[in-house]
Design an enzyme around this catalytic site. Structure first.
Site, short mmCIF file in Angstrom:
data_model
loop_
_atom_site.label_atom_id
_atom_site.label_comp_id
_atom_site.label_asym_id
_atom_site.label_seq_id
_atom_site.Cartn_x
_atom_site.Cartn_y
_atom_site.Cartn_z
N LYS A 57 -5.92 7.46 12.21
CA LYS A 57 -7.27 7.72 11.68
C LYS A 57 -8.19 8.19 12.79
O LYS A 57 -9.10 7.48 13.22
CB LYS A 57 -7.84 6.45 11.04
CG LYS A 57 -7.21 6.12 9.71
CD LYS A 57 -8.01 5.06 9.00
CE LYS A 57 -7.51 4.86 7.56
NZ LYS A 57 -8.28 3.84 6.85
N ARG A 93 0.86 -1.19 0.00
CA ARG A 93 0.00 0.00 0.00
C ARG A 93 0.89 1.24 0.00
O ARG A 93 1.61 1.50 0.95
CB ARG A 93 -0.90 0.02 1.23
CG ARG A 93 -1.78 1.29 1.28
CD ARG A 93 -2.93 1.16 2.23
NE ARG A 93 -2.52 1.19 3.62
CZ ARG A 93 -3.36 1.12 4.65
NH1 ARG A 93 -4.66 1.01 4.45
NH2 ARG A 93 -2.90 1.15 5.89
N SER A 142 -12.36 -3.61 1.67
CA SER A 142 -12.56 -3.07 3.03
C SER A 142 -14.01 -2.67 3.21
O SER A 142 -14.57 -1.98 2.35
CB SER A 142 -11.68 -1.83 3.25
OG SER A 142 -10.33 -2.20 3.37
#
Lengths: 226, 226
Positions: free
Chosen positions: A148, A51, A119
């Site tokens: 987050k 990622r 996801s």
């Protein structure tokens, strides 16, 4: 609640999601990405997702090629978001978020053999996903994560949410978000088929040992279950 | 200096690069992207490149799908950078920069029929490109542009640089960067097969008329040449 699609997918592929590493170069403690992956795989990681959100297509492609070269054949290499990069390096599949290409489109481009994960951030998305050609779902985030915490981030599923998800589908579920050695067993006990981690391995000064410790927790949780 | 590859490419495809619109939604004067493209095409644009650097894959895909639906079949839709988006919406091709996927990789994924363009920022990149399976080159930037004035930006080719590029290849050349009604004729006279514009059309309060005016300049320059 098991759809025809789920049955087909379960038949087609066997992926060991037990310990699923998601890379983040920004967290590395002086290691190259390939060295991190080598150590993590040696320590027991069973899937690697590349990622890289903040680099050019060329750099992403080159990183993916490098990983592809060093990955043992039995460990799937999954590319985050970019179907073209996955095709270009013949990765094993892609992991899609809700703002990436639609799953059906990715499936058309990648073919039936590819692994496609998605996801899901809430029950609505999970229910929608049951009708999609996915091979596994990521329950995201299972715990709040330090990276987050803004208001636009989705609420964490929590262990109860994970249990609820588990009851709704037989699709393989990997939990992601805030997972570490302390909570790993609980997450498996709540029904996850695997743990996806970023910082627990990437930010560790000893990624091999970090992977090994997580793997042990997973084994322990599974033994208690049976 | 004409390579075998160039000859093959010239044989295969006929693309009218005369007036090549590169989109930038941030510049639009109250129009939707599809309305801008409709007006620009009606005004004479011969190629449309969707360039969206700051949106999710899903949004990019949806914009590309929208454009694909409204494009006249004779006007190619080119996708900037993202080979997967081009494949997903069956666009006519991609435009690649130096930090995008390698041209050969894109060609393998897209096939021989696809249009592949490449931006070259200097002579070295141009000379390398002559051995690549590209259909056209973008001479970038031909003039300095207001959005690219930082030190990391490549130096502008200028009209002399464009003439030099013209002498080195028979590949179709499109010039981009700082092109407007005032300098359009000079750019064509210096050897460009077409003009690529962003703000000259996107930021215009009348994109149709802006396209028409540029198209006229192109015609005038071509008449003078012959």
């Amino acid at each position: 609640m098991k759809t025809e699609r789920e049955k087909e997918n379960k038949k087609e592929k066997k992926i060991d999601l037990s310990l699923y590493l998601v890379t983040d170069r920004r967290l590395l403690q002086g290691l190259s990405l390939t060295d991190l992956v080598r150590k993590a795989v040696y320590g027991g990681v069973t899937v690697v997702q590349l990622r890289e959100k903040e680099c050019s297509s060329r750099e992403f492609y080159e990183l993916a090629l490098e990983l592809k070269k060093i990955m043992p054949t039995e460990i799937p290499l999954i590319i985050n978001d970019r179907v073209d990069i996955a095709l270009a390096v013949r990765a094993d599949g892609v992991h899609l978020g809700q703002s990436d290409l639609p799953v059906k489109t990715a499936r058309e481009l990648l073919g039936q053999e590819a692994i496609i994960g998605l996801s899901v951030e809430n029950l609505k998305q999970l229910e929608e996903a049951l009708h999609l050609p996915v091979d596994y779902l990521a329950i995201s985030p299972v715990f709040p994560t330090p990276t987050k915490t803004d208001f636009s981030s989705p609420a964490a599923w929590g262990l109860d949410g994970l249990r609820q998800a588990r009851n709704l589908t037989e699709l393989p579920l990997v939990a992601i978000g805030g997972i570490n050695e302390e909570n790993a067993e609980k997450v498996i006990s709540a029904g996850a088929d695997g743990l996806a981690v970023v910082s627990a391995i990437c930010a560790s000064s000893d990624p091999e040992q970090a992977a090994r410790a997580l793997k042990e927790k997973i084994e322990q949780a599974r033994k208690k279950k049976n």
